[in-house]
Design an enzyme around this catalytic site. Structure first.
Site, PDB file in Angstrom:
ATOM      1  N   GLU A  75      -8.469 -12.060   1.605  1.00  0.00           N
ATOM      2  CA  GLU A  75      -7.978 -12.733   0.387  1.00  0.00           C
ATOM      3  C   GLU A  75      -6.523 -13.184   0.528  1.00  0.00           C
ATOM      4  O   GLU A  75      -6.101 -14.149  -0.099  1.00  0.00           O
ATOM      5  CB  GLU A  75      -8.114 -11.829  -0.838  1.00  0.00           C
ATOM      6  CG  GLU A  75      -9.546 -11.581  -1.285  1.00  0.00           C
ATOM      7  CD  GLU A  75     -10.195 -10.391  -0.585  1.00  0.00           C
ATOM      8  OE1 GLU A  75      -9.599  -9.852   0.383  1.00  0.00           O
ATOM      9  OE2 GLU A  75     -11.301  -9.999  -0.996  1.00  0.00           O
ATOM     10  N   PHE A 128     -14.969   1.832 -10.628  1.00  0.00           N
ATOM     11  CA  PHE A 128     -14.994   1.407  -9.237  1.00  0.00           C
ATOM     12  C   PHE A 128     -14.376   0.010  -9.111  1.00  0.00           C
ATOM     13  O   PHE A 128     -14.758  -0.918  -9.820  1.00  0.00           O
ATOM     14  CB  PHE A 128     -16.443   1.395  -8.718  1.00  0.00           C
ATOM     15  CG  PHE A 128     -16.541   0.904  -7.295  1.00  0.00           C
ATOM     16  CD1 PHE A 128     -15.934   1.599  -6.251  1.00  0.00           C
ATOM     17  CD2 PHE A 128     -17.214  -0.276  -6.994  1.00  0.00           C
ATOM     18  CE1 PHE A 128     -16.000   1.138  -4.945  1.00  0.00           C
ATOM     19  CE2 PHE A 128     -17.292  -0.744  -5.688  1.00  0.00           C
ATOM     20  CZ  PHE A 128     -16.682  -0.037  -4.666  1.00  0.00           C
ATOM     21  N   GLN A 129     -13.420  -0.116  -8.216  1.00  0.00           N
ATOM     22  CA  GLN A 129     -12.696  -1.369  -7.962  1.00  0.00           C
ATOM     23  C   GLN A 129     -11.997  -1.913  -9.209  1.00  0.00           C
ATOM     24  O   GLN A 129     -11.877  -3.118  -9.392  1.00  0.00           O
ATOM     25  CB  GLN A 129     -13.628  -2.423  -7.349  1.00  0.00           C
ATOM     26  CG  GLN A 129     -14.136  -1.984  -5.972  1.00  0.00           C
ATOM     27  CD  GLN A 129     -14.783  -3.080  -5.166  1.00  0.00           C
ATOM     28  OE1 GLN A 129     -15.424  -3.961  -5.727  1.00  0.00           O
ATOM     29  NE2 GLN A 129     -14.625  -3.025  -3.853  1.00  0.00           N
ATOM     30  N   LYS A 181     -16.649  -8.882 -15.416  1.00  0.00           N
ATOM     31  CA  LYS A 181     -17.953  -9.323 -14.931  1.00  0.00           C
ATOM     32  C   LYS A 181     -18.906  -9.704 -16.076  1.00  0.00           C
ATOM     33  O   LYS A 181     -19.646 -10.686 -15.982  1.00  0.00           O
ATOM     34  CB  LYS A 181     -18.571  -8.205 -14.085  1.00  0.00           C
ATOM     35  CG  LYS A 181     -19.811  -8.635 -13.325  1.00  0.00           C
ATOM     36  CD  LYS A 181     -20.220  -7.569 -12.314  1.00  0.00           C
ATOM     37  CE  LYS A 181     -21.407  -8.034 -11.492  1.00  0.00           C
ATOM     38  NZ  LYS A 181     -21.781  -7.048 -10.462  1.00  0.00           N
ATOM     39  N   MET A 193      13.639 -12.028  14.920  1.00  0.00           N
ATOM     40  CA  MET A 193      14.726 -12.153  13.948  1.00  0.00           C
ATOM     41  C   MET A 193      15.360 -10.800  13.635  1.00  0.00           C
ATOM     42  O   MET A 193      16.589 -10.688  13.520  1.00  0.00           O
ATOM     43  CB  MET A 193      14.209 -12.819  12.655  1.00  0.00           C
ATOM     44  CG  MET A 193      15.295 -13.098  11.649  1.00  0.00           C
ATOM     45  SD  MET A 193      16.612 -14.116  12.335  1.00  0.00           S
ATOM     46  CE  MET A 193      16.103 -15.749  11.807  1.00  0.00           C
TER      47      MET A 193
HETATM   48  C1  LIG Z   1       5.454  -9.134   5.729  1.00  0.00           C
HETATM   49  C2  LIG Z   1       6.793  -8.983   6.352  1.00  0.00           C
HETATM   50  N1  LIG Z   1       7.128  -7.842   6.980  1.00  0.00           N
HETATM   51  C3  LIG Z   1       8.336  -7.716   7.565  1.00  0.00           C
HETATM   52  C4  LIG Z   1       9.244  -8.729   7.525  1.00  0.00           C
HETATM   53  C5  LIG Z   1      10.622  -8.577   8.169  1.00  0.00           C
HETATM   54  N2  LIG Z   1      10.790  -9.537   9.269  1.00  0.00           N
HETATM   55  C6  LIG Z   1      11.413 -10.725   9.108  1.00  0.00           C
HETATM   56  S1  LIG Z   1      11.398 -11.662  10.476  1.00  0.00           S
HETATM   57  C7  LIG Z   1      10.592 -10.490  11.354  1.00  0.00           C
HETATM   58  C8  LIG Z   1      10.222 -10.702  12.781  1.00  0.00           C
HETATM   59  C9  LIG Z   1       9.223 -11.784  12.939  1.00  0.00           C
HETATM   60  O1  LIG Z   1       8.685 -11.747  14.233  1.00  0.00           O
HETATM   61  P1  LIG Z   1       7.937 -12.977  14.843  1.00  0.00           P
HETATM   62  O2  LIG Z   1       6.880 -13.430  13.904  1.00  0.00           O
HETATM   63  O3  LIG Z   1       7.504 -12.640  16.216  1.00  0.00           O
HETATM   64  O4  LIG Z   1       9.028 -14.102  14.829  1.00  0.00           O
HETATM   65  P2  LIG Z   1      10.334 -14.270  15.753  1.00  0.00           P
HETATM   66  O5  LIG Z   1      11.484 -13.851  14.908  1.00  0.00           O
HETATM   67  O6  LIG Z   1      10.169 -13.411  16.965  1.00  0.00           O
HETATM   68  O7  LIG Z   1      10.354 -15.722  16.062  1.00  0.00           O
HETATM   69  C10 LIG Z   1      10.348  -9.360  10.548  1.00  0.00           C
HETATM   70  C11 LIG Z   1       9.689  -8.131  11.009  1.00  0.00           C
HETATM   71  C12 LIG Z   1       8.858  -9.904   6.824  1.00  0.00           C
HETATM   72  N3  LIG Z   1       9.680 -10.942   6.683  1.00  0.00           N
HETATM   73  N4  LIG Z   1       7.630 -10.012   6.286  1.00  0.00           N
END
Ligand SMILES: Cc1ncc(C[n+]2csc(CCOP(=O)(O)OP(=O)(O)O)c2C)c(N)n1
Ligand SMILES: [Mg+2]
Length: 558
Positions: A51, A113-114, A163, A472
């Protein structure tokens, strides 16, 4: 005519010109899917793998079509799986209608449930939400929800339907909700806060300014005012900077376009805003990612804010003048009153802010990969991204030419947004070609949607930037945490090409520019989904960067 609630829902959606649904079945929505089976030729229903994917797809679809994206989920876990997608749409002001099934009314409030109180859960992340307890209210509620989602500052609206309501028959008579539409429209008009005197003041300030700058955000695109932005900037020769959400509001090939401003903004965009004597913020909300240190933001400038939503005025930055209302009317009035100008001196100064550096175009860098892709796919591309370094590199290096061609999670920064969103954009604009720029971390979050891509033969080009890291976050650890790389190296040997293959999608792994160009050339001539994994260096950082808490002129170039 006798219809049951489920049939009423679909009939109402049809009345609202909805023809595309993103969703996933389950117990509480069995009646809805049963009714859908009977009218399956009237709708394209995209069943995703999860979803969350459906919610991001509805979001991406809304962003590129300007329509309301519709997403369906069952009660409980189905509904909670849409929460991130709803929050994402809320933060980026995307019109979305989320229809969730709920346990029957006689089981409400019994931990059935749910059963999850999804209106309670989504209260802070929807523009409005409803639990329909009476079949007589169903059609009216959906029509109201739909109108609220797209009116004024758009956003997601959720309608929760038990429902038994789906299964109750009524004598159906189409409801005309003109009165409600008028009510909402009047309410919006009452929020208007501009008159001719204010417009005169604003135009006068623009005309007298020596160093004006525009900071244009997603509101320009959402309200369909990119043409007016261009007219204003060209008439008075004002350079334009963009928030992440504003990219595409002016062509990056226009000489007045300076691209991204803020934390990862270009030197010229940041210094132009910093040195301006008048800053015109249009459909933008002064997010912390843009303003850096609030006290030092555009310190020398008079700040004027034009927006649809009054609650954004002076929220993050105090402004000198503001005009709230229908932005096309406001901009039109301002354009009429500003003088035609050429600002050679100021634009020379702006040109001088640019970093002049020789570039090695053969280096296999994120920048070159994106520039090359932008050149080859340019006109027909819609770019969707995930979140991380790859997202910022895409924002910095892709030459966005048109509004609604950059689909990214701005406000929430949702890793895992990309693939679902790309499905929505490719379905919404089948004649365009969606390019998903994703990272290895983000891609893992929702790569299950490759099944959806294959099933619908969506010709998405997935550029997977594999730097074996949560780049990042790793970059912040490198720059601000003494290189303590806690849990950000993800060298877990996932074979992404094999993964794509498992879903019936061709994959390529490339590690130099020559192969990348060759591969891009091949895939751009097909209409098949494809994954191109680019093996990149984990130590590459996104520059410029404004260190946290610093003024945007204190950006670090490298
Ligand atoms: C759902 C979620 N969890 C954690 C983060 C924190 N976060 C921001 S950027 C990042 C790294 C992203 O890694 P990747 O997709 O490999 O991109 P890159 O920066 O390596 O290009 C994280 C963990 C986030 N923004 N969203
Ligand atoms: Mg990565």
């Amino acid at each position: 005519m006798k219809l049951n609630g489920a049939q009423v829902v679909l009939r109402t959606l049809k009345d609202l010109d909805v023809d595309t649904l993103f969703g996933y079945p389950g117990g509480a929505v069995i009646p809805l899917y049963d009714a859908l089976y009977e009218v399956r030729d009237d709708f394209t229903h995209i069943r995703t793998s999860h979803e969350q994917g459906a919610s991001h797809a509805a979001d991406g679809y809304a962003r590129v079509t300007g329509k309301v994206g519709v997403c369906i989920a069952t009660s409980g876990p189905g509904a909670t799986n849409t929460v991130t997608g709803i929050a994402n749409a809320y933060m980026d002001s995307i019109p979305m209608l989320v229809i969730t099934g709920q346990v029957p009314t006689n089981l409400l409030g019994r931990d059935s449930f749910q059963e999850i109180d999804i209106t309670g859960v989504t209260n802070p992340i929807t523009k409005h939400n409803y639990l329909v307890k009476d079949i007589q209210d169903l059609e009216d509620t959906i029509k109201k929800a739909f109108h609220i989602a797209k009116s004024g500052r758009p956003g997601p609206v959720l309608v929760d339907i038990p429902k038994d309501i789906f299964l109750t028959d009524i004598d159906y008579k189409e409801i005309d909700n003109k009165e409600f539409v008028e009510f909402v429209d009047n309410k919006l008009k009452n929020e208007d806060s501009f008159d001719d005197e204010l417009i005169e003041t604003i135009a006068d300030k623009i005309n007298k300014s020596k160093r004006p700058a525009i900071y244009a955000g997603g509101g320009v695109i959402i309200s369909g005012n990119s043409d007016k932005l261009l007219e204003l900037s060209e008439k008075n020769d004002i350079p334009v900077t963009n928030s992440l959400m504003g990219l595409g509001s002016i062509s990056r090939k226009n000489k007045l376009s300076l691209g991204l401003v803020g934390m990862h903004g270009s030197r010229e965009a940041n210094l132009t805003v910093h040195n301006s004597d008048l800053l015109l913020a249009i459909g933008a909300r002064f997010s912390d990612r843009v303003i850096g240190k609030p006290d030092d933001f555009a310190k020398e400038a008079q700040i004027i804010h034009i927006d649809r939503d009054e609650s954004e005025v002076s929220k993050n930055i105090a402004v000198d003048n503001y005009a709230v209302g229908d932005m096309s009317i406001i901009l039109e009035k301002i354009i009429k009153r500003v003088n035609e100008k050429k600002r050679e001196e100021w634009l020379d100064e702006v040109e001088g802010f640019k970093v002049k550096k020789e570039k090695n175009l053969e280096e296999f860098s994120p920048q070159n990969i994106l520039k090359q892709s932008s050149d080859v796919l340019g006109e027909e591309a819609i770019v969707a991204t995930d979140v991380g370094q790859h997202q910022m590199w895409a924002a910095q290096n892709w030459d966005f030419l048109y509004p609604n061609t950059f689909v990214t999670s701005g406000g929430l920064g949702t890793m895992g947004f990309g693939l679902g969103a790309a499905i929505g954009t490719q379905v919404g604009k089948p004649d365009k070609r969606t390019v998903l720029v994703t990272g290895d971390g983000s891609f893992r979050m929702n790569c299950n949607e490759l099944a959806t891509v294959r099933k619908w033969d969506l010709p998405i080009i997935i550029l997977l930037f594999n730097n074996s890291s949560l780049g990042m976050v790793r970059q912040w650890q490198k720059l601000f945490q003494e290189e303590k790389y806690s849990e950000t190296d993800i060298t877990d040997e996932v074979d992404y090409v094999k993964l794509a293959d498992a879903y019936g999608i061709d994959g390529y792994r490339v590690c130099n520019m020559k192969d990348f160009k060759k591969t891009l050339d091949i895939v751009s001539k097909t209409r098949e989904p494809v994954l191109i994994e680019c093996e990149l260096n984990k130590d590459a950082c996104v520059y410029p960067i404004v260190p946290p808490g610093k003024s945007i002129d204190k950006l670090v170039i490298e």
